[in-house]
Write a protein that holds these residues in place. Structure first.
Motif, PDB file in Angstrom:
ATOM      1  N   LYS A   1      -3.891   4.211  -1.922  1.00  0.00           N
ATOM      2  CA  LYS A   1      -4.235   5.447  -0.902  1.00  0.00           C
ATOM      3  C   LYS A   1      -4.980   6.508  -0.694  1.00  0.00           C
ATOM      4  O   LYS A   1      -3.328   7.272  -0.668  1.00  0.00           O
TER       5      LYS A   1
ATOM      6  N   GLU B   1      -1.112  -0.563  -4.118  1.00  0.00           N
ATOM      7  CA  GLU B   1      -2.907  -0.277  -3.677  1.00  0.00           C
ATOM      8  C   GLU B   1      -2.423   0.915  -3.711  1.00  0.00           C
ATOM      9  O   GLU B   1      -1.349   1.461  -2.579  1.00  0.00           O
TER      10      GLU B   1
ATOM     11  N   ILE C   1       1.550  -1.163  -0.100  1.00  0.00           N
ATOM     12  CA  ILE C   1      -0.105  -0.129   0.245  1.00  0.00           C
ATOM     13  C   ILE C   1       0.981   0.916  -0.187  1.00  0.00           C
ATOM     14  O   ILE C   1       1.767   1.221   0.777  1.00  0.00           O
TER      15      ILE C   1
ATOM     16  N   GLU D   1       0.265   5.430   0.512  1.00  0.00           N
ATOM     17  CA  GLU D   1      -0.295   6.701   0.879  1.00  0.00           C
ATOM     18  C   GLU D   1      -0.342   7.763  -0.453  1.00  0.00           C
ATOM     19  O   GLU D   1       1.369   8.511   0.699  1.00  0.00           O
TER      20      GLU D   1
END
Length: 298
Positions: A255, A253, A192, A194
């Motif tokens: 975010k 991913e 992930i 951000e």
């Protein structure tokens, strides 16, 4: 300018200084520099604070540089000691210019001062040209604009070019910057990442582009100019992520962290390279793919 000319780079141990010193060395220049520390024990690197006037004068007198490229500055926007930021960025630059004027008047061929695109601040335009009135919105930008005004008082006595660099990147850049943050996540196979708004377009130029600009401006016949260091080429972070995915063969991913999203963020923002390209010609188109590949190669 002959190949044995001397270039003196302040902030030589910084991110840009390290690349720039190698670039000039490869062009057979004798490279000298100013730094706060010198772990390498390189005898051509002098330890001196820009506020130490007498020491600075003595260094410039000893070296007799042909080219000075002034990169040293407090550039962290969140720097807590504001008086130190203004002292270094404005008065430090004046001390350097005084030293050159007093001690190297006969040897100096070009002085290049690194300002910043942050001097533009908030503008209604999305392509920022040197004709715009600066409108800085933080103390770093204000200190750089004050540096520019200070330097302009020396235009009659020294061959000065003031540069306003836009975003650029390369390996070794601080992880606080967005491109190193993204490439680090891909290299470490993070699951992930951000980020803020990934659909805004900005310039992400190569350090090699910046080095070539500095070199070509240094050996040019131009002076008493303020010029953007920019390509006018913009990319979204979404594009950057897609290229990094392709290079690393890793998917992660994304975010969107609301804390990283700026309100009223401008969708597309770049510099106008028209004046720069009227002054110098570049040998490479410096694609974003090449730039990102280097970040993965280190």
């Amino acid at each position: 300018m002959d190949s044995h000319s001397k270039v003196f780079i302040t902030g030589i141990n910084g991110f840009t200084g390290i690349y720039l010193s190698k670039y000039f060395a490869d062009k057979n220049f004798e490279v000298f520099g100013l730094a706060n520390h010198n772990e390498s024990k390189n005898p051509n690197i002098y330890i001196c604070d820009l506020l130490e006037k007498e020491k600075l004068n003595a260094i410039i007198k000893e070296i007799q540089p042909n080219i000075v490229i002034h990169l040293a500055a407090i550039s962290f926007v969140g720097h807590k000691n504001l008086s130190e930021m203004y002292d270094v960025n404005v008065l430090g630059t004046q001390n350097l210019l005084e030293a050159i004027k007093n001690e190297a008047k006969n040897s100096i061929r070009k002085v290049i001062l690194a300002s910043s695109a942050t001097v533009y601040g908030n503008q209604s335009e999305t392509i920022l040209s040197e004709n715009l009135s600066p409108n800085p919105i933080n103390h770093y930008g204000i200190s750089k604009l004050a540096m520019e005004f200070t330097a302009k008082t020396y235009f009659d006595t020294l061959p000065i070019i003031i540069t306003r660099p836009f975003n650029y990147t390369a390996p070794e850049q601080n992880i606080n910057f967005v491109i190193p943050k993204i490439t680090k996540a891909f290299k470490e196979k993070a699951s992930i990442l951000e980020l803020g708004n990934i659909n805004v377009y900005r310039e992400y130029n190569s350090i090699n582009f910046i080095c070539e600009c500095y070199y070509k401006l240094a050996i040019s016949n131009f002076y008493s100019e303020i010029v953007n260091l920019c390509s006018g080429k913009t990319h979204s972070l979404n594009e950057i992520i897609n290229i990094c995915t392709k290079i690393s063969k890793h998917n992660l991913e994304i975010k969107i962290n609301p804390d990283f999203v700026r309100s009223n963020e401008i969708y597309k923002l770049s510099g106008s390279p028209e004046k720069l390209y009227g002054m110098i010609s570049l040998t490479n188109d410096y694609s974003i793919e090449d730039t990102l590949n280097k970040n993965f190669a280190d």
